[in-house]
Design a protein around this motif. Sequence first.
Motif, PDB file in Angstrom:
ATOM      1  N   PHE A  27       1.033  -1.273  -0.154  1.00  0.00           N
ATOM      2  CA  PHE A  27      -0.087   0.007  -0.068  1.00  0.00           C
ATOM      3  C   PHE A  27       0.782   1.247   0.058  1.00  0.00           C
ATOM      4  CE2 PHE A  27      -2.995   3.272   1.738  1.00  0.00           C
ATOM      5  CZ  PHE A  27      -4.018   2.951   0.874  1.00  0.00           C
ATOM      6  N   LEU A  28       1.995   1.193   0.501  1.00  0.00           N
ATOM      7  CA  LEU A  28       2.797   2.331   0.664  1.00  0.00           C
ATOM      8  C   LEU A  28       3.698   2.514  -0.562  1.00  0.00           C
ATOM      9  CD1 LEU A  28       4.185   2.299   4.284  1.00  0.00           C
ATOM     10  CD2 LEU A  28       2.485   3.697   3.385  1.00  0.00           C
ATOM     11  N   ASP A  29       3.536   1.611  -1.581  1.00  0.00           N
ATOM     12  CA  ASP A  29       4.345   1.549  -2.646  1.00  0.00           C
ATOM     13  C   ASP A  29       3.554   2.487  -3.781  1.00  0.00           C
ATOM     14  OD1 ASP A  29       6.244   1.000  -4.623  1.00  0.00           O
ATOM     15  OD2 ASP A  29       5.188  -0.906  -5.354  1.00  0.00           O
ATOM     16  N   TRP A  30       3.471   3.822  -3.479  1.00  0.00           N
ATOM     17  CA  TRP A  30       2.482   4.582  -4.418  1.00  0.00           C
ATOM     18  C   TRP A  30       3.208   5.268  -5.518  1.00  0.00           C
ATOM     19  CZ3 TRP A  30       3.855   9.936  -4.923  1.00  0.00           C
ATOM     20  CH2 TRP A  30       4.755  10.507  -3.961  1.00  0.00           C
ATOM     21  N   LYS A  31       4.503   5.008  -5.739  1.00  0.00           N
ATOM     22  CA  LYS A  31       5.073   5.386  -6.873  1.00  0.00           C
ATOM     23  C   LYS A  31       5.155   4.162  -7.785  1.00  0.00           C
ATOM     24  CE  LYS A  31       7.995   8.826  -4.932  1.00  0.00           C
ATOM     25  NZ  LYS A  31       9.624   9.577  -4.657  1.00  0.00           N
ATOM     26  N   VAL A  68      -2.702  10.285   3.551  1.00  0.00           N
ATOM     27  CA  VAL A  68      -2.277  10.272   4.891  1.00  0.00           C
ATOM     28  C   VAL A  68      -1.099   9.041   4.939  1.00  0.00           C
ATOM     29  CG1 VAL A  68      -2.715   9.524   7.401  1.00  0.00           C
ATOM     30  CG2 VAL A  68      -4.042  11.102   6.108  1.00  0.00           C
ATOM     31  N   ALA A  69      -1.355   8.043   4.693  1.00  0.00           N
ATOM     32  CA  ALA A  69      -0.586   6.885   4.468  1.00  0.00           C
ATOM     33  C   ALA A  69       0.735   7.169   3.854  1.00  0.00           C
ATOM     34  CB  ALA A  69      -1.085   5.576   3.774  1.00  0.00           C
ATOM     35  N   TRP A  70       0.700   7.961   2.539  1.00  0.00           N
ATOM     36  CA  TRP A  70       1.901   8.309   1.713  1.00  0.00           C
ATOM     37  C   TRP A  70       2.545   9.637   2.177  1.00  0.00           C
ATOM     38  CZ3 TRP A  70      -1.931   7.696  -3.293  1.00  0.00           C
ATOM     39  CH2 TRP A  70      -2.162   6.467  -3.380  1.00  0.00           C
ATOM     40  N   GLY A  71       2.112  10.006   3.263  1.00  0.00           N
ATOM     41  CA  GLY A  71       2.644  11.203   3.889  1.00  0.00           C
ATOM     42  C   GLY A  71       2.468  12.546   3.089  1.00  0.00           C
ATOM     43  N   TRP A 107      -2.359  -0.130   7.746  1.00  0.00           N
ATOM     44  CA  TRP A 107      -2.213   1.162   8.063  1.00  0.00           C
ATOM     45  C   TRP A 107      -1.873   1.317   9.611  1.00  0.00           C
ATOM     46  CZ3 TRP A 107      -7.824   2.162   6.040  1.00  0.00           C
ATOM     47  CH2 TRP A 107      -7.766   1.999   4.693  1.00  0.00           C
ATOM     48  N   TRP A 108      -2.081   0.601  10.377  1.00  0.00           N
ATOM     49  CA  TRP A 108      -2.051   0.688  12.098  1.00  0.00           C
ATOM     50  C   TRP A 108      -0.593   0.952  12.467  1.00  0.00           C
ATOM     51  CZ3 TRP A 108      -4.381   2.290  15.931  1.00  0.00           C
ATOM     52  CH2 TRP A 108      -4.172   1.990  16.932  1.00  0.00           C
ATOM     53  N   ASN A 109       0.393   0.494  12.089  1.00  0.00           N
ATOM     54  CA  ASN A 109       1.724   0.833  12.292  1.00  0.00           C
ATOM     55  C   ASN A 109       1.882   2.391  11.991  1.00  0.00           C
ATOM     56  OD1 ASN A 109       2.210  -1.621  13.264  1.00  0.00           O
ATOM     57  ND2 ASN A 109       2.904  -2.384  11.479  1.00  0.00           N
TER      58      ASN A 109
END
Length: 646
Positions: A513-517, A561-564, A632-634
Motif C-alpha cells: 500500500f505504501l508503494d505509491w510510486k 495520509v499513508a503516503w505522507g 495502516w495501523w503501524n
Amino acid sequence: MTATERKMAAILAMDVASYSEKMGRDEEGTLQHLRACREIIEGVVSENRGRIFNTAGDAFMIEFSSAVSAVSAAVDIQKLINSRNSSLAPSEQMQFRIGVNVGDIIIEGNNLYGEGVNVAARLESITTPGCISISDKVHAEVRRKFNFAFEDRGHQELKNIEDPVRVYQLNIDSSTGAQPPSEVKKGRPSTSQANRLKYLGIAAAMIVILAIGWKIRAPKEGDTTSTQPMASNTMVVLPIETSSQDPASRNFAAGLTQDIANGLSGVSKMLNVVRLSKRPDDLSTAGPQAGAQYLIDGNIRQAGDKFRLSISLINTSNMSTVWSKAYDKQLAGSDIFATQDEIVNAIVDELAGLNNSAISKDIVQRAKTRGTENLSAYECVSFVRGTFYVTYQADDFFKGTKCLQQAIAADPNYVDARLQLASMQRFGYSFGFMRDPQVITEALTHLDHAIKLEPSRAELFSMRGGLFFMQKNWPAMFQALDKAYELAPNNVPVVNDIGYNLLWGGDCSEKQFLDWKAARGTYVSGNCQWQKGFDMLKRADELDKANATPGKHYGFTSAYVAWGQYDLALKHIQRVPSPGFFWYEVYSGFIADKTGDKATASKHFDTIKKVIGSSKLEDVEKQFEFWNGKKWWNIYRPVFSSHGFT
C-alpha cells in the motif's frame, strides 16, 4: 439630487451569547473559537449565495436574495456550530443567536440600512442562544417550504421598532421530519445505541451504498473549476417538489425522485446522472456546476387520492424547456409504477433525438423498473429514502428496518425493498447495531433474489461488493464490483463505492500500500487492487462535478495520509466536515499532528476517546481491523500513543 437606492432583501443578524463574558475569561481562546466559527459561517453564506455586509466583533449582518435562502443558511450554521460544540468543553462552546427578517432596505455603498435590517437585529437580541427567530413576513414565505417546528411567540415589542412584530422561534433540535408509515409500531433503541448513532450516523452517507446527494457548493474566490463544460450525456435530477404537508406525500416525492435518478443511472453506460438532495435557489447554476446539459425538474399537486405530476426537461445552456408533460394519476400501486415507467421512457425518447436511436434502444430496454402493487410497501421504501437517509436517527433506523421486512413479506419480488434492506443491514452491522454476522449473509440473500429479477441493475452489484467486504471475501467482492462497473461506469455513487471498497479491501500488505510510486498496472489484479480503487475514486471525483458523494474523499484522505502527502489529505477531508465521526476525527487529528498543530490534534483525539468510549490502543486497533486497516495501523499507532492512548 440622486434618489435613494432601495430593494427588498432578507437579512440575517447573528451574534454570540455571553461574548463579553467569554472574552473576559479567555480572550485568546475565545478569538480562536470565533475565527473557527466565522469559517463555518462564511462557507454556509457562500453556499446559499449570501453576502456578509457588516461585522463587529462577534456580530454578523448578512444579506440574502430570499427568505428561504436566509432560513436555510441559519439552520445550517446552527447545526454545524452545534456539531463543533459537541467536541468542546462547555466553556469553549459558541452559542449564536440568529434573527431573520425580510423587508425594504436602503443601499449605501457596500452597506445596508433601514427597518428591514433593524428588525433582524432586534429579533436576534431576543432569541434563545442556539435558536433562530424569524418575523411573521419570513414565516409566511418559508412555512410551506421547510419541515420545521416554529414556535409562535406572539407579537413582541422590539426596541426602537414602532409596531409590534409577530415572532416565530425555531429550535433546530426540535425540527420535524417526515413520519413513517402508520402501520409501523414505535420502538426506541437503548440509550447506548442512540448515543452511538448520534456520533456515527453523520457519516452514513459515506457508508451506505445508496448515498444521498451532497450539497452543491458555491464557487469560492480563486476557484476556477466551478463552471464545467456541458456534457450532453449528463443530467441533474432535482428533488420533486410538493406543497403538501402530508408526510406520506413528501416521502412519495422523495422516493420518486430517487427512482427516476436510479432508473436513468443504471440503464446505460452512456449516462451520468447527478441527483441533488436540495434545490439551489438559482436553478441556472445547477447545470454549470455539475457540467450537465440538462435538468429534470418536477412537482406534485395532490387532491384527495388523485395527484398531478408535472415533469420538465430543461436545457441548461439557455434554461429553455425542451420537453414537459403532466400526469394525472391516483395514489394506487399500479398507477405509481406505470407513471414511473412512463416518465423514464418519455425522457429517454427525447434524448434519443440528440444521440440517434442507439441510446433510446439501450435505455428503454432496461428502464422498466420493477415494483409492487402494494402501496404500503412502496410507502415504506419511500420512508427509508426520505426520512432515515436524511435524519440518520436511531428511531428511524429501527422503524425503517422493520417496515422493509414487512414490505418484503408482503411482496417478495419488490426489488427496491430488498436493496434498501440490504443497505440498512450493512449500515447496522458496520456501526454495531446488528452484531450478528449472520445479518450480512441475510443481506446477500436479499440481493441474490433481487439480481435474479433485475440482473442489469448496477447498484445491486456494488452493494453486493460492499457486503462481501464485511465478510472479507475478497474474490467475491472483486467480482461483484467489476460487474457493477461493467453495468454503469458513469454512475457516480456506484463508481464511488467501487473505489473505496477496492482501495481498502483485499490482502494488500503495508509495503504494497505504501508503494505509491509503483508503475501503473502493478496493483490492479489478484487480491491487492488498491491502484485500481484509487483510479476509480479519481473517476468518481471527475464525474461528480457537484461533489454529491462524500465517500471518495475518505478514500483519498486515507491514501494520502499513508503516503505522507498531508496537504492533499487535508484538502480532501476538509471537503466533508463531519465532527464526531470516528474516521473524520482520526484523519483530522493525525494530519494536524503531522503538520505541527499539536493543540488541534489533541482536541480531535479527545473526541475519538468520547466516540469509542475508550483510550485504549487495542480498542482503536479494532476499528482499523474491522475496516481492513491493519496495513495502516503501524503508521497511526505512534501518534495515538503520543495523545494519551495506552
